[in-house]
Design a protein around this motif. Structure first.
Motif, PDB file in Angstrom:
ATOM      1  N   ASN A 643     -13.512  -2.877   1.414  1.00 26.14           N
ATOM      2  CA  ASN A 643     -12.194  -2.673   0.809  1.00 26.14           C
ATOM      3  C   ASN A 643     -12.001  -3.606  -0.386  1.00 26.14           C
ATOM      4  O   ASN A 643     -11.524  -3.193  -1.448  1.00 26.14           O
ATOM      5  CB  ASN A 643     -11.114  -2.907   1.877  1.00 26.14           C
ATOM      6  CG  ASN A 643      -9.724  -2.701   1.311  1.00 26.14           C
ATOM      7  OD1 ASN A 643      -9.466  -1.689   0.657  1.00 26.14           O
ATOM      8  ND2 ASN A 643      -8.839  -3.664   1.516  1.00 26.14           N
ATOM      9  N   LYS A 644     -12.392  -4.888  -0.217  1.00 23.40           N
ATOM     10  CA  LYS A 644     -12.261  -5.861  -1.308  1.00 23.40           C
ATOM     11  C   LYS A 644     -13.097  -5.426  -2.511  1.00 23.40           C
ATOM     12  O   LYS A 644     -12.648  -5.486  -3.660  1.00 23.40           O
ATOM     13  CB  LYS A 644     -12.719  -7.256  -0.843  1.00 23.40           C
ATOM     14  CG  LYS A 644     -11.807  -7.886   0.186  1.00 23.40           C
ATOM     15  CD  LYS A 644     -10.497  -8.351  -0.462  1.00 23.40           C
ATOM     16  CE  LYS A 644      -9.482  -8.753   0.609  1.00 23.40           C
ATOM     17  NZ  LYS A 644      -8.104  -8.673   0.160  1.00 23.40           N
ATOM     18  N   ILE A 645     -14.334  -4.956  -2.213  1.00 24.70           N
ATOM     19  CA  ILE A 645     -15.227  -4.540  -3.312  1.00 24.70           C
ATOM     20  C   ILE A 645     -14.629  -3.340  -4.047  1.00 24.70           C
ATOM     21  O   ILE A 645     -14.589  -3.296  -5.280  1.00 24.70           O
ATOM     22  CB  ILE A 645     -16.639  -4.193  -2.758  1.00 24.70           C
ATOM     23  CG1 ILE A 645     -17.315  -5.468  -2.252  1.00 24.70           C
ATOM     24  CG2 ILE A 645     -17.509  -3.530  -3.828  1.00 24.70           C
ATOM     25  CD1 ILE A 645     -18.613  -5.244  -1.508  1.00 24.70           C
ATOM     26  N   LEU A 647     -11.503  -2.437  -4.200  1.00 25.46           N
ATOM     27  CA  LEU A 647     -10.293  -2.833  -4.932  1.00 25.46           C
ATOM     28  C   LEU A 647     -10.654  -3.575  -6.222  1.00 25.46           C
ATOM     29  O   LEU A 647     -10.076  -3.334  -7.283  1.00 25.46           O
ATOM     30  CB  LEU A 647      -9.410  -3.742  -4.058  1.00 25.46           C
ATOM     31  CG  LEU A 647      -8.608  -3.053  -2.950  1.00 25.46           C
ATOM     32  CD1 LEU A 647      -7.854  -4.085  -2.123  1.00 25.46           C
ATOM     33  CD2 LEU A 647      -7.639  -2.034  -3.546  1.00 25.46           C
ATOM     34  N   THR A 648     -11.662  -4.461  -6.115  1.00 22.05           N
ATOM     35  CA  THR A 648     -12.053  -5.269  -7.280  1.00 22.05           C
ATOM     36  C   THR A 648     -12.697  -4.414  -8.357  1.00 22.05           C
ATOM     37  O   THR A 648     -12.404  -4.557  -9.550  1.00 22.05           O
ATOM     38  CB  THR A 648     -13.048  -6.381  -6.840  1.00 22.05           C
ATOM     39  OG1 THR A 648     -12.540  -6.980  -5.663  1.00 22.05           O
ATOM     40  CG2 THR A 648     -13.219  -7.454  -7.913  1.00 22.05           C
ATOM     41  N   THR A 649     -13.600  -3.527  -7.930  1.00 20.60           N
ATOM     42  CA  THR A 649     -14.351  -2.741  -8.924  1.00 20.60           C
ATOM     43  C   THR A 649     -13.583  -1.507  -9.397  1.00 20.60           C
ATOM     44  O   THR A 649     -13.926  -0.917 -10.421  1.00 20.60           O
ATOM     45  CB  THR A 649     -15.690  -2.270  -8.333  1.00 20.60           C
ATOM     46  OG1 THR A 649     -15.405  -1.513  -7.147  1.00 20.60           O
ATOM     47  CG2 THR A 649     -16.601  -3.434  -7.988  1.00 20.60           C
ATOM     48  N   GLY A 650     -12.599  -1.095  -8.645  1.00 22.13           N
ATOM     49  CA  GLY A 650     -11.853   0.113  -8.999  1.00 22.13           C
ATOM     50  C   GLY A 650     -12.609   1.391  -8.665  1.00 22.13           C
ATOM     51  O   GLY A 650     -12.222   2.489  -9.078  1.00 22.13           O
TER      52      GLY A 650
END
Lengths: 653, 63
Positions: A643-645, A647-650
């Motif tokens: 989820n973090k990846i 969200l960060t990468t779009g």
């Protein structure tokens, strides 16, 4: 006084299934045959008589066997006949097209000292495929008579009859194994003093492979002092060679067969089908071509067919049209009219109702997806692709430093995780068994669950690719861990590859329908039971509390609180949870990124209750609960990271 | 029926859950035939489908 009849000399037919043994039996014996169960078994053995060059013979047709080391009851009966009868000749019937695969058993029979005649049948088909077999040379190499036949046309029958009538038993050739194996065989063979039907050399090899019937034979065949010495020696050898004995014997026999066939088989002309099948077979196991082929299979077979057609078109039709428009309204109306109690209404057609949740999920959501998946699965299975895929995975794993040992439970796990969990008991140490159990619980979805999850993701562009990437990374992580904990000194994975072939429509249909039927019978009660539990929790006002307790975890991985119920479903079975996610997604409650995170998390869950029960049976309650907790924590951790990846990468935004 | 993984023939009298090591953990009994040679879980056809498969094998095995 009646004259005492001499028993007729016996001719025993042995060989793999479907090589033409029964046709040869009928050709030799004609109509005068009897079929009876072998004493103490339900296995049928055919007996008949024939006259060759003025002598009467009794002919015995044995059940198919792949090796003189039996596994099935049929093979045990066939081997028992060889151990108990004293035949004039043993005809080993092989299929000329698969001579290389079948010759190892010829070596075993020769090694056993039996009066062997090798019958190379189906020569016409082999010729059609461009194979030229030099039977004279093969006879010289093996040191036993070799007759080429086409039994369905009676070709080669006179030569075979002549070989039977003129058979003269001469000492057989000895095929030498590697020096260390030879040393152990000699150690045992020199101690054996009893008189057995099989040679001391073959008896030694069977003892080393823990053959129970032969172990029993030496108990009666050896004197007490010698028996103890022999049993101690056998135990020592088995312990010294506990890692790879079966593999080494198989590999060495294969090597000898290659030598025997050197210059014997020539591929003289190219045929239309087989060379392409062989070429394709080579491509599928070579990592450079095998991986692109695998990606093509995933793209067209899973993404387009299962995802596009199964999860898209068929589910839309069944769920969106038939259930929503034609089935659900009258069912709900009927219940409304006839049921006044709210609890009963809820139980039948409420939010977690037996009909609206259990049956609808099973019939309208899951069945079309697994149906198309099973069709593709059976199609690939019938071509002989799977053993090649296993070999490819093994090769890729070895290239990146993973042990081949991890491949065995993984391959079996794709068929059924529960069974594969049981197979882990064959691993050497407790530590290895626990790691293999974790691998299965964590990273290997069984075929049906894989189908549902892939079908669910195929409808969302990019989701399947991200899911695949995430799963490959988890695979590598747990695989490297497994390689570190279970370092195999030798490549343990060994498998004979059956020929590749065009899939047969009837086989594919029967396998698909059987899988669908058994899957449906397995999941429907479970889905209904899960619906009932969820309904009970709702009625007792416990469900809200449970969802409330779980919601921080679900929110932490970026999912809406509504997704919590899908995870509660997922504790019963991963595919039930996946169906819940599908429902949420079609109602617009999940974004593509959320769907992917949820699917990855769910895939990493313990697959089903049956597997958990098997883990408990095999590893004990404490270990299995620990594995369950570890796997669940890791699943949510992976979901959180993904989820973090995203969200960060779009990605998938 | 031939095993979908190793290709070896599974004895005809082997029913669902039979074989070398049936695990018996699935509710309602195992509906798979585990290959006695490699352990792979093959589907267990019902009576009608089994007949269809046998017919297919009989047609095929004319050698």
């Amino acid at each position: 006084m009646a004259e005492q009849q001499q028993p007729l000399p016996k001719v025993v037919l042995v060989g793999n299934p479907n090589v033409g043994k029964s046709v040869l039996f009928n050709v030799l014996t004609g109509a005068y045959t009897t079929v009876s169960n072998y004493p103490g078994t339900s296995v049928e053995v055919s007996r008949g008589q024939c006259e060759i060059a003025g002598t009467d013979y009794e002919i015995l047709d044995t059940p198919g066997m792949y090796s003189i080391m039996p596994i099935t009851e049929e093979e045990r009966v066939a081997r028992q006949i060889l151990l108990q009868e004293t035949p004039h000749a043993v005809l080993h019937v092989i299929d000329a097209r698969n001579i290389e695969r079948m010759l190892p058993m010829t070596l075993q029979l020769i090694e056993a000292g039996l009066p062997i005649i090798l019958v190379v049948n189906i020569l016409d088909e082999a010729k059609r495929l461009g194979m030229e077999i030099d039977l004279q040379k093969l006879q010289k190499n093996l040191g036993v008579p070799v007759i080429g036949t086409v039994m369905k046309r009676r070709q080669g029958l006179p030569e075979l009859q002549q070989a039977i009538s003129e058979y003269a038993s001469v000492p057989h050739k000895t095929f030498t194994y590697g020096s260390d194996l030879e040393r152990d065989v000699t150690r045992l063979a020199t101690v054996i003093k009893g008189d057995y039907r099989f040679s001391k050399r073959a008896t030694s090899l069977l003892l080393m492979q823990k053959d129970e019937d032969v172990e029993q034979l030496i108990v009666t065949g050896e004197n007490t002092e010698n028996l103890e010495l022999l049993q101690t020696l056998v135990r020592d050898v088995i312990f010294e060679r506990r890692a790879d004995l079966h593999l080494q014997i198989s590999m060495e026999r294969k090597k000898i067969c290659k030598q025997m066939l050197d210059g014997v088989v020539q591929q003289t002309e190219l045929s239309e089908k087989e060379p392409f099948a062989e070429l394709l077979s080579r491509w599928t196991v070579n990592p450079w071509s095998g991986v692109p082929i695998l990606l093509l299979v995933v793209y067209f077979g899973l993404y387009k067919f299962v995802g596009g057609f199964g999860a898209g078109t068929l589910v839309d039709l069944l769920e969106g049209n038939i259930f929503e428009e034609y089935i659900n309204p009258p069912v709900i109306n009927f219940v409304q009219q006839h049921v006044s109690a709210e609890w009963l209404f809820e139980l039948l057609v409420g939010e977690y109702g037996l009909w609206t949740l259990g049956i609808r999920y099973a019939v309208a959501l899951v069945l079309p997806i697994v149906g198309t998946f099973f069709l593709m699965f059976s199609l690939l299975e019938d071509t002989g692709y799977f053993p090649r895929l296993a070999l490819l995975v093994d090769r890729v794993f070895k290239k990146i430093g993973l042990s081949g040992r991890a491949v065995i439970p993984m391959v079996l796990g794709f068929g059924c995780d529960t069974m594969a969990t049981m197979v882990t008991r064959t691993l050497e140490t407790v530590r290895e068994r626990i790691i293999a159990t974790i691998l299965l619980a964590l990273a290997i979805p069984c075929s049906a669950q894989l189908g549902v999850i892939l079908g669910l993701l195929s409808g969302v562009p990019g989701a399947l690719a991200v899911w695949l990437l995430a799963m490959i990374l988890v695979f590598l992580l747990v695989g490297l861990l497994a390689a570190k904990v279970m370092p195999g000194e030798h490549p343990i994975f060994y498998m004979e590859l059956p020929p590749m072939r065009l899939p047969q429509l009837r086989n594919v249909l029967v396998k698909t329908l059987s899988r669908m039927q058994s899957y449906f019978m397995e999941i429907l009660p479970l889905f209904l039971f899960a619906s009932f539990i969820l309904w009970s929790l709702k009625m007792l006002n416990v469900l809200e509390g449970l969802i409330g307790a779980l919601s921080p975890v679900v929110r932490a991985i970026g999912l809406p609180v509504e997704a919590t119920s899908a995870f509660v479903f997922g504790f019963f079975r991963r595919d039930f949870g996946a169906a819940g996610l599908y429902d949420l997604q079609t109602n617009g409650l999940l974004t593509p990124a959320q769907l992917t995170v949820a699917a990855v998390t769910l895939t990493l869950f313990v697959p089903c209750i049956a597997q958990f029960l098997m883990m408990k049976k095999e590893r004990g309650l404490r270990v299995s609960v620990s594995i369950f907790v570890f796997v669940s924590l890791l699943a949510f951790s992976c979901g959180w990271v993904l989820n973090k990846i995203l969200l960060t990468t779009g990605l998938l935004a | 029926m031939n095993c979908g993984l190793c290709g070896k023939e599974i004895p005809a009298d082997l029913g669902p859950g039979d074989g070398k090591s049936p695990c018996g953990s699935c509710r309602g009994g195992c509906r798979k035939i585990h290959c006695p040679y490699c352990g792979y879980a093959n589907p267990a056809p019902g009576k009608f489908l089994r007949k269809m498969l046998q017919k297919n094998n009989e047609e095929k095995t004319d050698e």
